[in-house]
Motif scaffolding. Structure first.
Motif, PDB file in Angstrom:
ATOM      1  N   ARG A  41       0.837  -1.201   0.000  1.00  0.00           N
ATOM      2  CA  ARG A  41       0.000   0.000   0.000  1.00  0.00           C
ATOM      3  C   ARG A  41       0.869   1.248   0.000  1.00  0.00           C
ATOM      4  O   ARG A  41       0.731   2.157   0.817  1.00  0.00           O
ATOM      5  N   SER A  42       1.795   1.255  -0.983  1.00  0.00           N
ATOM      6  CA  SER A  42       2.720   2.391  -1.133  1.00  0.00           C
ATOM      7  C   SER A  42       3.440   2.696   0.167  1.00  0.00           C
ATOM      8  O   SER A  42       3.435   3.814   0.682  1.00  0.00           O
ATOM      9  N   GLU A  43       4.069   1.611   0.685  1.00  0.00           N
ATOM     10  CA  GLU A  43       4.885   1.715   1.898  1.00  0.00           C
ATOM     11  C   GLU A  43       4.107   2.344   3.040  1.00  0.00           C
ATOM     12  O   GLU A  43       4.611   3.176   3.790  1.00  0.00           O
ATOM     13  N   SER A  44       2.863   1.859   3.156  1.00  0.00           N
ATOM     14  CA  SER A  44       1.984   2.332   4.229  1.00  0.00           C
ATOM     15  C   SER A  44       1.957   3.847   4.318  1.00  0.00           C
ATOM     16  O   SER A  44       2.250   4.457   5.342  1.00  0.00           O
ATOM     17  N   ALA A  45       1.544   4.415   3.166  1.00  0.00           N
ATOM     18  CA  ALA A  45       1.445   5.873   3.054  1.00  0.00           C
ATOM     19  C   ALA A  45       2.765   6.546   3.411  1.00  0.00           C
ATOM     20  O   ALA A  45       2.848   7.438   4.243  1.00  0.00           O
ATOM     21  N   ARG A  46       3.818   6.057   2.715  1.00  0.00           N
ATOM     22  CA  ARG A  46       5.159   6.627   2.826  1.00  0.00           C
ATOM     23  C   ARG A  46       5.701   6.566   4.251  1.00  0.00           C
ATOM     24  O   ARG A  46       6.168   7.539   4.814  1.00  0.00           O
ATOM     25  N   SER A  47       5.601   5.391   4.840  1.00  0.00           N
ATOM     26  CA  SER A  47       6.237   5.120   6.129  1.00  0.00           C
ATOM     27  C   SER A  47       5.853   6.139   7.186  1.00  0.00           C
ATOM     28  O   SER A  47       6.567   7.108   7.437  1.00  0.00           O
ATOM     29  N   GLY A  48       4.740   5.886   7.802  1.00  0.00           N
ATOM     30  CA  GLY A  48       4.274   6.737   8.890  1.00  0.00           C
ATOM     31  C   GLY A  48       5.095   6.499  10.136  1.00  0.00           C
ATOM     32  O   GLY A  48       6.228   6.021  10.079  1.00  0.00           O
TER      33      GLY A  48
ATOM     34  N   ALA B 272       1.395  20.751   2.475  1.00  0.00           N
ATOM     35  CA  ALA B 272       2.031  20.473   1.192  1.00  0.00           C
ATOM     36  C   ALA B 272       2.457  19.008   1.093  1.00  0.00           C
ATOM     37  O   ALA B 272       2.285  18.374   0.044  1.00  0.00           O
ATOM     38  N   GLN B 273       3.006  18.449   2.189  1.00  0.00           N
ATOM     39  CA  GLN B 273       3.429  17.049   2.181  1.00  0.00           C
ATOM     40  C   GLN B 273       2.250  16.113   1.959  1.00  0.00           C
ATOM     41  O   GLN B 273       2.324  15.165   1.170  1.00  0.00           O
ATOM     42  N   VAL B 274       1.151  16.376   2.655  1.00  0.00           N
ATOM     43  CA  VAL B 274      -0.022  15.505   2.536  1.00  0.00           C
ATOM     44  C   VAL B 274      -0.618  15.619   1.133  1.00  0.00           C
ATOM     45  O   VAL B 274      -0.994  14.614   0.517  1.00  0.00           O
ATOM     46  N   LEU B 275      -0.704  16.832   0.610  1.00  0.00           N
ATOM     47  CA  LEU B 275      -1.259  17.015  -0.717  1.00  0.00           C
ATOM     48  C   LEU B 275      -0.408  16.321  -1.774  1.00  0.00           C
ATOM     49  O   LEU B 275      -0.936  15.650  -2.677  1.00  0.00           O
ATOM     50  N   ASN B 276       0.916  16.452  -1.678  1.00  0.00           N
ATOM     51  CA  ASN B 276       1.799  15.775  -2.628  1.00  0.00           C
ATOM     52  C   ASN B 276       1.674  14.263  -2.510  1.00  0.00           C
ATOM     53  O   ASN B 276       1.722  13.544  -3.519  1.00  0.00           O
ATOM     54  N   LEU B 277       1.522  13.756  -1.281  1.00  0.00           N
ATOM     55  CA  LEU B 277       1.355  12.319  -1.081  1.00  0.00           C
ATOM     56  C   LEU B 277       0.064  11.837  -1.728  1.00  0.00           C
ATOM     57  O   LEU B 277       0.040  10.789  -2.390  1.00  0.00           O
ATOM     58  N   LEU B 278      -1.022  12.590  -1.561  1.00  0.00           N
ATOM     59  CA  LEU B 278      -2.289  12.199  -2.178  1.00  0.00           C
ATOM     60  C   LEU B 278      -2.167  12.169  -3.705  1.00  0.00           C
ATOM     61  O   LEU B 278      -2.694  11.261  -4.357  1.00  0.00           O
TER      62      LEU B 278
ATOM     63  N   ASP C 194       0.607  11.663  -5.450  1.00  0.00           N
ATOM     64  CA  ASP C 194       1.454  10.524  -5.823  1.00  0.00           C
ATOM     65  C   ASP C 194       0.678   9.215  -5.751  1.00  0.00           C
ATOM     66  O   ASP C 194       0.779   8.363  -6.646  1.00  0.00           O
ATOM     67  N   LEU C 195      -0.105   9.036  -4.691  1.00  0.00           N
ATOM     68  CA  LEU C 195      -0.886   7.816  -4.534  1.00  0.00           C
ATOM     69  C   LEU C 195      -1.948   7.694  -5.626  1.00  0.00           C
ATOM     70  O   LEU C 195      -2.235   6.596  -6.107  1.00  0.00           O
ATOM     71  N   ARG C 196      -2.524   8.819  -6.000  1.00  0.00           N
ATOM     72  CA  ARG C 196      -3.510   8.801  -7.091  1.00  0.00           C
ATOM     73  C   ARG C 196      -2.889   8.271  -8.375  1.00  0.00           C
ATOM     74  O   ARG C 196      -3.477   7.438  -9.073  1.00  0.00           O
ATOM     75  N   ASP C 197      -1.668   8.723  -8.674  1.00  0.00           N
ATOM     76  CA  ASP C 197      -1.009   8.301  -9.907  1.00  0.00           C
ATOM     77  C   ASP C 197      -0.530   6.852  -9.815  1.00  0.00           C
ATOM     78  O   ASP C 197      -0.636   6.096 -10.779  1.00  0.00           O
ATOM     79  N   GLU C 198       0.000   6.447  -8.658  1.00  0.00           N
ATOM     80  CA  GLU C 198       0.562   5.108  -8.516  1.00  0.00           C
ATOM     81  C   GLU C 198      -0.517   4.040  -8.426  1.00  0.00           C
ATOM     82  O   GLU C 198      -0.365   2.943  -8.990  1.00  0.00           O
ATOM     83  N   LEU C 199      -1.611   4.315  -7.742  1.00  0.00           N
ATOM     84  CA  LEU C 199      -2.630   3.296  -7.464  1.00  0.00           C
ATOM     85  C   LEU C 199      -3.888   3.467  -8.289  1.00  0.00           C
ATOM     86  O   LEU C 199      -4.825   2.678  -8.153  1.00  0.00           O
ATOM     87  N   GLY C 200      -3.938   4.482  -9.127  1.00  0.00           N
ATOM     88  CA  GLY C 200      -5.124   4.691  -9.942  1.00  0.00           C
ATOM     89  C   GLY C 200      -6.341   5.090  -9.137  1.00  0.00           C
ATOM     90  O   GLY C 200      -7.465   4.710  -9.475  1.00  0.00           O
TER      91      GLY C 200
END
Length: 243
Positions: A52-59, A105-111, A113-119
């Protein structure tokens, strides 16, 4: 939106849809939620597997207690938990409402990235006009609980057709998201009606500068669906200016 009425009922809906709520503490109220989200990100059923994308980028570390998490860590926990069932659509209710702009900004960029990676597809609920401009492909503007305008984001921002949308955009930093046209500030007058007892006809008529009899007599038709751009208004701005 996805129609799941004939594809398995509530069980399928739970896999296809996930909620990303505004309250960051709600997902970190119990240690078991943190442990499940971080230790077993791909264990829950779903059409996607993996980490799951490294658990939302390693929390945060699973050894921490919920009260020790920072705002950004809580946001990532919440995102990781929403991803565990492999949803197609995530409903995001003010997901970047943290006061720290760097966390936003970090959360928005993560969202993104996840949209693009996981469709993924997002239903993004926000009062921040600039964030909606940055993230959304289509936008729907609500007033007193009803959609008054919808359409492709660029068209709505550049050529609003409902007077409430125009006033809303004029209140945003100019230009909105650094790309929209500059607008003169529009200050709405009149008292905001009660959603439980709205005015007759058009709900916005009590705050619009120029009103006609039709506005009080007839409820305007709802805006058209995708891919069109329209407004629930008897006299949309472009037509009103042309007249």
């Amino acid at each position: 939106m996805l129609d799941t009425s004939e594809t398995g009922g509530p069980a399928v809906r739970r896999r296809w849809f996930a909620l990303l709520l505004r309250d960051r503490f709600a997902c970190a109220a119990a240690v078991v939620l943190v442990l499940v989200a971080l230790r077993h990100p791909g264990a829950a059923p779903g059409r996607r597997s993996g980490d799951r994308s490294e658990s939302a980028r390693s929390g945060p570390s699973s050894l921490q207690s919920p009260h020790e998490f920072s705002g950004g860590q809580r946001q990532r926990i919440k995102i990781a938990w929403a991803l565990t069932l492999g949803p197609e659509v995530i409903v995001c209710d003010e997901p970047v409402s943290a006061p720290d702009l760097s966390v936003q900004a970090q959360v928005l960029n993560l969202l993104c990235d996840l949209r693009d990676e996981l469709g993924l597809s997002y239903v993004f609920i926000s009062h921040d006009v600039s964030l909606v401009w940055h993230l959304a492909d289509r936008v729907a503007v609500m007033y007193l609980g009803e959609i008054v305008e919808s359409g492709p984001t660029e068209e709505v921002y550049e050529r609003p057709r409902h007077p409430y949308t125009e006033a809303l955009l004029s209140a945003a930093p100019s230009p909105a998201a650094g790309r929209g046209p500059r607008r003169q500030r529009i200050v709405l007058t009149g008292e905001l009606p009660s959603p439980t007892d709205p005015p007759s006809g058009c709900r916005f008529r009590t705050r619009r500068p120029r009103v006609r009899d039709l506005c009080a007599e007839t409820v305007p038709a709802p805006p058209p669906g995708t891919p069109l751009h329209g407004a629930a208004c008897h006299f949309p701005l472009e037509e009103a200016s042309a007249a």
